[in-house]
Design a protein around this motif. Sequence first.
Motif, PDB file in Angstrom:
ATOM      1  N   MET A 177       4.764   7.557   4.244  1.00  0.00           N
ATOM      2  CA  MET A 177       4.400   6.617   5.294  1.00  0.00           C
ATOM      3  C   MET A 177       3.878   5.336   4.653  1.00  0.00           C
ATOM      4  N   ALA A 178       4.371   4.197   5.128  1.00  0.00           N
ATOM      5  CA  ALA A 178       3.932   2.895   4.631  1.00  0.00           C
ATOM      6  C   ALA A 178       3.586   2.009   5.818  1.00  0.00           C
ATOM      7  N   SER A 179       2.546   1.198   5.683  1.00  0.00           N
ATOM      8  CA  SER A 179       2.150   0.325   6.786  1.00  0.00           C
ATOM      9  C   SER A 179       1.563  -0.967   6.252  1.00  0.00           C
ATOM     10  N   LEU A 180       1.824  -2.041   6.969  1.00  0.00           N
ATOM     11  CA  LEU A 180       1.200  -3.339   6.732  1.00  0.00           C
ATOM     12  C   LEU A 180       0.183  -3.562   7.842  1.00  0.00           C
ATOM     13  N   TYR A 181      -1.010  -4.045   7.503  1.00  0.00           N
ATOM     14  CA  TYR A 181      -2.043  -4.235   8.516  1.00  0.00           C
ATOM     15  C   TYR A 181      -2.726  -5.586   8.333  1.00  0.00           C
ATOM     16  N   PHE A 182      -3.280  -6.080   9.437  1.00  0.00           N
ATOM     17  CA  PHE A 182      -3.962  -7.369   9.438  1.00  0.00           C
ATOM     18  C   PHE A 182      -5.101  -7.308  10.439  1.00  0.00           C
ATOM     19  N   ASN A 183      -6.295  -7.694  10.004  1.00  0.00           N
ATOM     20  CA  ASN A 183      -7.469  -7.736  10.873  1.00  0.00           C
ATOM     21  C   ASN A 183      -8.130  -9.109  10.760  1.00  0.00           C
ATOM     22  N   THR A 184      -8.600  -9.603  11.870  1.00  0.00           N
ATOM     23  CA  THR A 184      -9.425 -10.809  11.848  1.00  0.00           C
ATOM     24  C   THR A 184     -10.692 -10.546  12.646  1.00  0.00           C
ATOM     25  N   THR A 185     -11.833 -10.934  12.092  1.00  0.00           N
ATOM     26  CA  THR A 185     -13.136 -10.643  12.690  1.00  0.00           C
ATOM     27  C   THR A 185     -13.930 -11.931  12.847  1.00  0.00           C
ATOM     28  N   LYS A 186     -14.486 -12.122  14.018  1.00  0.00           N
ATOM     29  CA  LYS A 186     -15.346 -13.267  14.293  1.00  0.00           C
ATOM     30  C   LYS A 186     -16.804 -12.846  14.187  1.00  0.00           C
ATOM     31  N   ASP A 187     -17.646 -13.731  13.623  1.00  0.00           N
ATOM     32  CA  ASP A 187     -19.089 -13.480  13.471  1.00  0.00           C
ATOM     33  C   ASP A 187     -19.350 -12.245  12.612  1.00  0.00           C
ATOM     34  N   ASN A 197      -0.627  -0.175   2.918  1.00  0.00           N
ATOM     35  CA  ASN A 197      -1.095   1.194   2.729  1.00  0.00           C
ATOM     36  C   ASN A 197       0.113   2.123   2.631  1.00  0.00           C
ATOM     37  N   ILE A 198       0.149   2.975   1.594  1.00  0.00           N
ATOM     38  CA  ILE A 198       1.253   3.908   1.378  1.00  0.00           C
ATOM     39  C   ILE A 198       0.680   5.300   1.115  1.00  0.00           C
ATOM     40  N   THR A 199       1.225   6.293   1.786  1.00  0.00           N
ATOM     41  CA  THR A 199       0.878   7.685   1.486  1.00  0.00           C
ATOM     42  C   THR A 199       2.169   8.445   1.204  1.00  0.00           C
ATOM     43  N   SER A 216       1.428  20.649  -6.351  1.00  0.00           N
ATOM     44  CA  SER A 216       1.655  19.706  -5.259  1.00  0.00           C
ATOM     45  C   SER A 216       0.793  18.468  -5.473  1.00  0.00           C
ATOM     46  N   VAL A 217       1.324  17.318  -5.082  1.00  0.00           N
ATOM     47  CA  VAL A 217       0.629  16.042  -5.279  1.00  0.00           C
ATOM     48  C   VAL A 217       0.636  15.259  -3.977  1.00  0.00           C
ATOM     49  N   ASN A 218      -0.512  14.689  -3.658  1.00  0.00           N
ATOM     50  CA  ASN A 218      -0.619  13.781  -2.522  1.00  0.00           C
ATOM     51  C   ASN A 218      -1.173  12.454  -3.042  1.00  0.00           C
ATOM     52  N   THR A 219      -0.437  11.375  -2.824  1.00  0.00           N
ATOM     53  CA  THR A 219      -0.815  10.066  -3.349  1.00  0.00           C
ATOM     54  C   THR A 219      -1.076   9.102  -2.202  1.00  0.00           C
ATOM     55  N   LEU A 220      -2.180   8.384  -2.308  1.00  0.00           N
ATOM     56  CA  LEU A 220      -2.514   7.361  -1.325  1.00  0.00           C
ATOM     57  C   LEU A 220      -2.774   6.056  -2.072  1.00  0.00           C
ATOM     58  N   PHE A 221      -2.012   5.033  -1.711  1.00  0.00           N
ATOM     59  CA  PHE A 221      -2.072   3.738  -2.383  1.00  0.00           C
ATOM     60  C   PHE A 221      -2.398   2.670  -1.347  1.00  0.00           C
ATOM     61  N   ASN A 222      -3.393   1.855  -1.643  1.00  0.00           N
ATOM     62  CA  ASN A 222      -3.784   0.799  -0.720  1.00  0.00           C
ATOM     63  C   ASN A 222      -4.121  -0.452  -1.517  1.00  0.00           C
ATOM     64  N   VAL A 223      -3.526  -1.573  -1.164  1.00  0.00           N
ATOM     65  CA  VAL A 223      -3.870  -2.852  -1.763  1.00  0.00           C
ATOM     66  C   VAL A 223      -4.233  -3.792  -0.615  1.00  0.00           C
ATOM     67  N   PHE A 224      -5.387  -4.456  -0.735  1.00  0.00           N
ATOM     68  CA  PHE A 224      -5.865  -5.291   0.367  1.00  0.00           C
ATOM     69  C   PHE A 224      -6.622  -6.494  -0.181  1.00  0.00           C
ATOM     70  N   THR A 236      -7.652  -6.307  -4.006  1.00  0.00           N
ATOM     71  CA  THR A 236      -8.238  -5.035  -4.426  1.00  0.00           C
ATOM     72  C   THR A 236      -7.200  -3.928  -4.342  1.00  0.00           C
ATOM     73  N   LEU A 237      -7.173  -3.097  -5.368  1.00  0.00           N
ATOM     74  CA  LEU A 237      -6.276  -1.943  -5.427  1.00  0.00           C
ATOM     75  C   LEU A 237      -7.088  -0.665  -5.301  1.00  0.00           C
ATOM     76  N   ASN A 238      -6.652   0.217  -4.403  1.00  0.00           N
ATOM     77  CA  ASN A 238      -7.263   1.534  -4.263  1.00  0.00           C
ATOM     78  C   ASN A 238      -6.173   2.582  -4.408  1.00  0.00           C
ATOM     79  N   LEU A 239      -6.357   3.494  -5.371  1.00  0.00           N
ATOM     80  CA  LEU A 239      -5.376   4.550  -5.636  1.00  0.00           C
ATOM     81  C   LEU A 239      -6.086   5.894  -5.626  1.00  0.00           C
ATOM     82  N   ASN A 240      -5.567   6.809  -4.817  1.00  0.00           N
ATOM     83  CA  ASN A 240      -6.153   8.143  -4.700  1.00  0.00           C
ATOM     84  C   ASN A 240      -5.048   9.168  -4.924  1.00  0.00           C
ATOM     85  N   VAL A 241      -5.208  10.024  -5.936  1.00  0.00           N
ATOM     86  CA  VAL A 241      -4.211  11.036  -6.269  1.00  0.00           C
ATOM     87  C   VAL A 241      -4.865  12.412  -6.215  1.00  0.00           C
ATOM     88  N   GLN A 242      -4.322  13.281  -5.356  1.00  0.00           N
ATOM     89  CA  GLN A 242      -4.859  14.624  -5.180  1.00  0.00           C
ATOM     90  C   GLN A 242      -3.822  15.627  -5.700  1.00  0.00           C
TER      91      GLN A 242
END
Length: 705
Positions: free
Chosen positions: A527-537, A568-570, A580-588, A607-613
Motif C-alpha cells: 500500500m502506498a499513499s501521498l498525503y497533505f495536511n495544512t494547519t492554522k494556528d 507512506n509505503i507499507t 516474514s518481513v513487514n516494512t513501513l517507509f515514510n518520508v515527510f 525526514t525519513l522514517n523506516l520501520n522493518v519488522q
Amino acid sequence: MKNILTSIMLAFSVCSYSQTEQENDSIVETSINVLDEIVITKKKVLYTQKSDRLVFNVENSIVSEGGTALDVLSRAPGVVVSQDGDLSIRGQQGVAVMINGKLTQLSQKELANYLKSTTSSNIKQIEVITNPSSKYDAAGKAGIINIILKKPSNSGLKGTAFTSYGRGRKNRTNSGVNLSYNKNKLGLFGNYSYTFRGEEELKEFNQIQYTDATRTQISTKNHQTSITDEPLTSNNFKVGAQYEISPKTNIEAYVDAKIGRYQNMANGTNTVVNAMNQPQFDAVTYNDSKEKWFDYTYAFSGLHKFNTEGKNMAFDFEYETSKFRSNQFQSSNDLSNTTAVNDRRGYIPSQLKVFTGKVDFTNPLKEKQSIEWGFKASIKNNDNPSVYEYLDNNQWVIDANSTNHFEYKEKIYAAYANYKYRVGDLSIQGGVRSEYTAIDILQKTLNEEHKDDYLKWFPSLSLKYEFTSSHSIHTSYSKRINRPSQFDLNPFRFYDDPFNYSQGNPNLVPEITHTAEVGYAWKSAFMASLYFNTTKDVFTDVYNYNPDTNITVTTQINLSKSYNYGLNITHSAELAKYWSVNTLFNVFENRFEANALNSSTIDPIVTLNLNVQNSFTITESLKAEANAQYQSKSNLGVYERDGFFDLSIGVSKQVLAGKGSFKLNFTDVLNTNNFYINSAVGQTAINKRYNLDNRIATLAFTYRI
C-alpha cells in the motif's frame, strides 16, 4: 554500527518488495487446531493495513510483552513518542488517544503516566487512524490512536495470568490476571494489574543567550545537567458484567480504577559563564516531585438490534472522576556564593470530573446503502488550586507570583451523519460532524473570567475504487480540530527544578487542520499513499530565558500555519517459510510559517522514517522477532529533533502443552533511541539532550487458564 544496521534493514525492505508471488499481511505466528483429522492453520498477523488505518496486533508481538502501553506505542509504526510522552504520527503532533473507542480526557502528563502504568499484556490491538470518518470525534489534528484492550471470553471460565521482570538502569515488574465467566445470558469479567517501573534518565541542557536577535555576540552561556530517579507504581483494576436482555438487546456495566504514584528525584548542576567563559553562577540542585492519582470510571452501555437486518442502536454513558496530587520541593546551593537561591515547595492538586454520553444509529437504506448518525455530549470540570512557597529566614512564605486557583469548564455537544454507498466497484463514504464548544475559564486568584463558545463543522469524504480483486485506489479528505487542554491554558507554574518551569498560555486558540490523502493498494501486501495536511494556528513550545534570574520558562504559542506532506509505503512479504518481513517507509516534510516569532518561516526538513519488522519461526513452539526503526532529523515547531535508531529483539517459547509461554526480549539494544532537540529563536539558542532509559531486558511468563 547504526548506519550498518540501517543499511541491512533497508536491504531487507528492498528484497521484500521483489517478493510478489505470495500474499501475506505481515509477520505471522501460526496456531493449529485439530478437528476430526482436519488441520486448520490460522495465521495471526502482526500488522493489518486497511484503507484508513494500520492495526498493530500487540498480542502477537514478542518484543511488546512485559512492557507498558507507552513502550508499545513508541514502537508502533508511524508513531513517535517524545521524552515527555507526547505522541506524533507522520511527524505531526496533536494526536487524539482513545481507549476501546472512547476518547480520553487526560492531560498529556496524566495520559503519559496512565500509559506508563498500563501493562502491554492487557492490550489486544493498537489502531493508528490517520484520516477518521465523521463518526469519530473531530479531536486530534494528526489523527487518532485507538488502544483496544483484551475482551472477556465467550463461554465458561477463562483467564490469563502474567508476570514479568525487566531491567534497564532500574528494575521493572508487571503482574496481573484477567478473568471472565460466561453462562447463559450473563457474563462477568474482571482484571487486575500491578506495575512497578523504575527509570533513570540523564539530561543535559545547554543554553546560549545573545546580546540581540541577530545572534552574533554571546552574552552568557548556561549549562545544566541532572540525573533522575523516577519510580512509578500503579494498581489498575476493572470489574463488570454483561447481560443479554433478549436476543436483540445486550447491556454492559463496569467500573474501571487506576491508582498510582510517581516520584521524580533529580540531582543536578547549573553553571553560568559570560562571553569570556568566566563563571558567574555555579550551583548544585535537587528536585523532588511526588505525584499521586486516583481515577475511577463508571460506564453503562448497550446495543439493540431492530427487526430490519443491519439496523441497530448503540448507547454509551460514562462518568469519570480523577484526583491528581503533586507535591514538589526544589533546592539549590550556589557554590560560587554570588547568588542566594531560596528553597521552594509546591502543592498542586487537580480534580477532574467528566460526563460523556453518546447514542449511535445504523440504518440500511437500500441494497449497498446505509447511513450512520448519532449524538454525543461531553461535560468537563477541572479544578486546579496550586500553592507555592519559598523559604525566607527559615520561614515558609507564600509566593504570590506562582500561587493560583484555576477552574476550567468545558462543554462539547456533537451530532454527525455518515453515508455509505457502493455502486459497482466504487465505494463512497461521506459525512459531516458538527461540534459546539463552550469554555468557561475562571482565575479565582485574580478574579478574572474568560468565556468562549464556537460552532465548527467537520466534513469528511472517502472514495475507493477496485480495478480487480487485487488492485484498488482510494482517496480521502477530512477536517479536524485540536483544542488546547485545560493545562495548556492554565498559567500556573509547574517547576521541573529551581531554574526551569512550564506555564500554560490562556491566549491559545484551537488548531484547525485539513487533511487529504490518495493511495494505491495491491492485495493486502502493498500500500502506498501521498498525503497533505495544512494547519492554522499550530501549537509549538517556546523557551523564554531571563538572565537576571537564570530561569527558563517553557510555554506554548500559536504559529500562523504549518504544512505536512509526504509519502507512506507499507509492504509485507514472506521471504522464506521461516521468515516474514513487514516494512513501513515514510518520508515527510513539515513547513511552518512563524510570523509570531518575528520570522516569516522556519527552515523545513525532509525526514525519513523506516520501520522493518522481522519474524522467524524456528520450531513449532519457538519463535523470534527482530524489529528496527530509524528516523532522520525532523522539525516540530521551532525546534529540531536529531535522528534516532531503535533495534529490539525477542524470542518466545510455548510450554505446558501450549497453555504457557516464556518471552525474552531486549529493547533498544544499541541504546540509540534518545531524544536530542535544538532551538534558536530570538536571542536564545537551546540544546537539550535526554539519554533515556530505553535499553531494557525483560523476561515474561503468561499462562492461559
